[in-house]
Enzyme design. Structure first.
Site, PDB file in Angstrom:
ATOM      1  N   VAL A   1       0.871  -1.178   0.000  1.00 57.61           N
ATOM      2  CA  VAL A   1       0.000   0.000   0.000  1.00 57.61           C
ATOM      3  C   VAL A   1       0.907   1.227   0.000  1.00 57.61           C
ATOM      4  CG1 VAL A   1      -2.034  -1.041   1.097  1.00 57.61           C
ATOM      5  CG2 VAL A   1      -0.188  -0.128   2.530  1.00 57.61           C
ATOM      6  N   SER A   2       0.337   2.382  -0.369  1.00 54.28           N
ATOM      7  CA  SER A   2       1.193   3.547  -0.597  1.00 54.28           C
ATOM      8  C   SER A   2       1.323   4.489   0.597  1.00 54.28           C
ATOM      9  CB  SER A   2       0.692   4.327  -1.814  1.00 54.28           C
ATOM     10  OG  SER A   2      -0.669   4.637  -1.668  1.00 54.28           O
ATOM     11  N   THR A   3       0.510   4.294   1.644  1.00 58.52           N
ATOM     12  CA  THR A   3       0.649   5.156   2.831  1.00 58.52           C
ATOM     13  C   THR A   3       0.588   4.304   4.090  1.00 58.52           C
ATOM     14  OG1 THR A   3      -1.721   5.564   3.090  1.00 58.52           O
ATOM     15  CG2 THR A   3      -0.528   7.055   1.627  1.00 58.52           C
TER      16      THR A   3
ATOM     17  N   GLN B   1      -2.866   3.061   5.323  1.00 56.18           N
ATOM     18  CA  GLN B   1      -3.635   2.044   4.597  1.00 56.18           C
ATOM     19  C   GLN B   1      -3.344   0.654   5.162  1.00 56.18           C
ATOM     20  OE1 GLN B   1      -2.269   3.338   0.613  1.00 56.18           O
ATOM     21  NE2 GLN B   1      -4.417   3.612   0.092  1.00 56.18           N
TER      22      GLN B   1
ATOM     23  N   VAL C   1       4.825   1.994   1.159  1.00 56.57           N
ATOM     24  CA  VAL C   1       5.677   3.066   0.606  1.00 56.57           C
ATOM     25  C   VAL C   1       4.976   3.699  -0.580  1.00 56.57           C
ATOM     26  CG1 VAL C   1       7.922   2.100   1.282  1.00 56.57           C
ATOM     27  CG2 VAL C   1       6.916   1.439  -0.902  1.00 56.57           C
TER      28      VAL C   1
END
Length: 198
Positions: free
Chosen positions: A16-18, A21, A43
């Site tokens: 996931v990007s954050t 999440q 990341v």
């Protein structure tokens, strides 16, 4: 009884990007698929190289192993990036299976054919980009555009520096006044491509 055959590894990847999440859904899907190991990361994917756990997952693959990706759009940044990942895995003698994209299953003949098709498309696109860039440079040259680093001195400054050199001033002194290195001034005395005096 143990048969002596080596069991191929199923290696999972979730991202996931954050930090806020949640990876639970992806990890649950990977466990259901029977993954032996799961690499996970939270990341941003803005930088293609900013996926250290994906790199570790690919490095862990041996011949016959399978990388199982929970969500393809989380793992890749673009079509070309995705194809590069698939090609790298294929070169290791491993395969990839994507849980949310059933057609991206390189363990099947259809999946391998799909990769070959995508690779041909990407190669064609790279060729067209290179050709467009070359055509653009040719047109620019015809218009008198110069490529390479911008000259440190203007034409007026170069003439002035040459006049001062002819008057006996040192390169160092002229360079200090013009805010450039002494080598920039000394190169003015030896034009690029000039041969030795006859």
């Amino acid at each position: 009884p143990h048969t002596g055959t080596i069991q191929n590894m199923l290696i999972g990847y979730a991202r996931v990007s954050t930090p806020s999440q949640n990876l639970d859904r992806q990890i649950g899907a990977l466990r259901s698929a029977g993954c032996d190991r799961i690499f996970r990361e939270k990341v941003s994917g803005k930088a293609i190289r900013n996926r250290p756990q994906l790199e570790r997952a690919i490095d862990a693959l041996g011949t016959g192993d399978i990388l199982i990706v929970a969500e393809w759009d989380r793992a890749t940044r673009s079509m070309t990036d995705g194809i590069n990942i698939m090609q790298r895995i294929a070169e290791r003698g491993a395969a990839i299976r994507v849980l949310d994209k059933p057609h991206l299953d390189l363990t099947t003949p259809i999946g391998r054919g799909f990769l070959a098709f995508l690779s041909a498309l990407a190669e064609d696109e790279r060729g067209r980009i290179v050709q467009r860039a070359a055509d653009g440079r040719s047109v620019a040259r015809e218009r008198g555009v110069r490529f390479g680093p911008k000259p440190k001195l203007s034409e007026h400054q170069r003439r002035k520096a040459l006049d001062r050199l002819a008057a006996g001033e040192s390169c160092r002194e002229i360079a200090r006044d013009m805010g450039v290195s002494a080598s920039t001034i000394s190169r003015l005395q030896r034009p690029v491509g000039a041969g030795a005096p006859a």
